[in-house]
Design a protein around this motif. Structure first.
Motif, PDB file in Angstrom:
ATOM      1  N   ILE A  12       0.836  -1.200   0.000  1.00  0.00           N
ATOM      2  CA  ILE A  12       0.000   0.000   0.000  1.00  0.00           C
ATOM      3  C   ILE A  12       0.874   1.255   0.000  1.00  0.00           C
ATOM      4  CG2 ILE A  12      -1.623   1.337   1.399  1.00  0.00           C
ATOM      5  CD1 ILE A  12      -2.915  -1.321   2.202  1.00  0.00           C
ATOM      6  N   ALA A  13       1.940   1.247   0.771  1.00  0.00           N
ATOM      7  CA  ALA A  13       2.836   2.403   0.818  1.00  0.00           C
ATOM      8  C   ALA A  13       3.530   2.632  -0.523  1.00  0.00           C
ATOM      9  CB  ALA A  13       3.881   2.213   1.923  1.00  0.00           C
ATOM     10  N   ALA A  14       3.860   1.550  -1.234  1.00  0.00           N
ATOM     11  CA  ALA A  14       4.509   1.686  -2.539  1.00  0.00           C
ATOM     12  C   ALA A  14       3.524   2.137  -3.613  1.00  0.00           C
ATOM     13  CB  ALA A  14       5.153   0.367  -2.944  1.00  0.00           C
ATOM     14  N   ALA A  15       2.265   1.743  -3.484  1.00  0.00           N
ATOM     15  CA  ALA A  15       1.268   2.071  -4.499  1.00  0.00           C
ATOM     16  C   ALA A  15       0.673   3.462  -4.324  1.00  0.00           C
ATOM     17  CB  ALA A  15       0.149   1.033  -4.468  1.00  0.00           C
ATOM     18  N   ARG A  16       0.751   4.026  -3.148  1.00  0.00           N
ATOM     19  CA  ARG A  16       0.113   5.323  -2.875  1.00  0.00           C
ATOM     20  C   ARG A  16       0.606   6.450  -3.785  1.00  0.00           C
ATOM     21  NH1 ARG A  16      -0.415   5.319   2.759  1.00  0.00           N
ATOM     22  NH2 ARG A  16      -2.504   4.544   2.450  1.00  0.00           N
ATOM     23  N   PRO A  17       1.934   6.653  -4.014  1.00  0.00           N
ATOM     24  CA  PRO A  17       2.364   7.732  -4.916  1.00  0.00           C
ATOM     25  C   PRO A  17       1.917   7.513  -6.368  1.00  0.00           C
ATOM     26  CG  PRO A  17       4.215   6.931  -3.631  1.00  0.00           C
ATOM     27  CD  PRO A  17       3.069   6.028  -3.359  1.00  0.00           C
ATOM     28  N   LYS A  18       1.951   6.268  -6.821  1.00  0.00           N
ATOM     29  CA  LYS A  18       1.530   5.975  -8.184  1.00  0.00           C
ATOM     30  C   LYS A  18       0.028   6.210  -8.350  1.00  0.00           C
ATOM     31  CE  LYS A  18       5.238   2.762  -9.040  1.00  0.00           C
ATOM     32  NZ  LYS A  18       5.660   1.433  -9.375  1.00  0.00           N
ATOM     33  N   PHE A  19      -0.738   5.885  -7.332  1.00  0.00           N
ATOM     34  CA  PHE A  19      -2.180   6.121  -7.383  1.00  0.00           C
ATOM     35  C   PHE A  19      -2.479   7.614  -7.393  1.00  0.00           C
ATOM     36  CE2 PHE A  19      -6.409   6.518  -5.399  1.00  0.00           C
ATOM     37  CZ  PHE A  19      -7.130   5.811  -6.340  1.00  0.00           C
TER      38      PHE A  19
END
Length: 95
Positions: A12-19
């Motif tokens: 979730i932490a890795a996907a948050r900036p991309k989202f």
């Protein structure tokens, strides 16, 4: 089993900036046209029709023609997907 919550949190932490980047572009690109943009759309359609009548499409490069073909195919595919969603079947209507 103990590592699963940590794995989920790191994902979730890795996907948050991309989202966040996705949402930034989605708000701009997926928004319907505004009333102030209608004259530009009308001018673009007029330019397209005049270039089709004059034969300017023959002067396109292969790259431009390929891009135009892919955009046209994308529009047709989205139309077909919308039809399938609307009729709730892949083939035919449920009468």
């Amino acid at each position: 089993m103990a590592a699963i919550p940590g794995l989920i949190n790191s994902t979730i932490a890795a996907a948050r900036p991309k989202f966040a980047i996705f949402m930034k572009y989605a708000k701009v690109e997926l928004a319907p046209p505004k009333l102030s943009e209608l004259p530009q759309i009308k001018a673009g359609i007029g330019k397209l029709l005049s270039s089709a009548k004059s034969g300017a499409w023959r002067d396109l490069t292969v790259k431009q023609a390929t891009l135009n073909t892919l955009v046209g195919a994308e529009v047709l595919f989205w139309f077909y997907i919308g039809e399938c969603i609307g009729k709730r079947h892949l083939v035919g209507y449920d009468v």
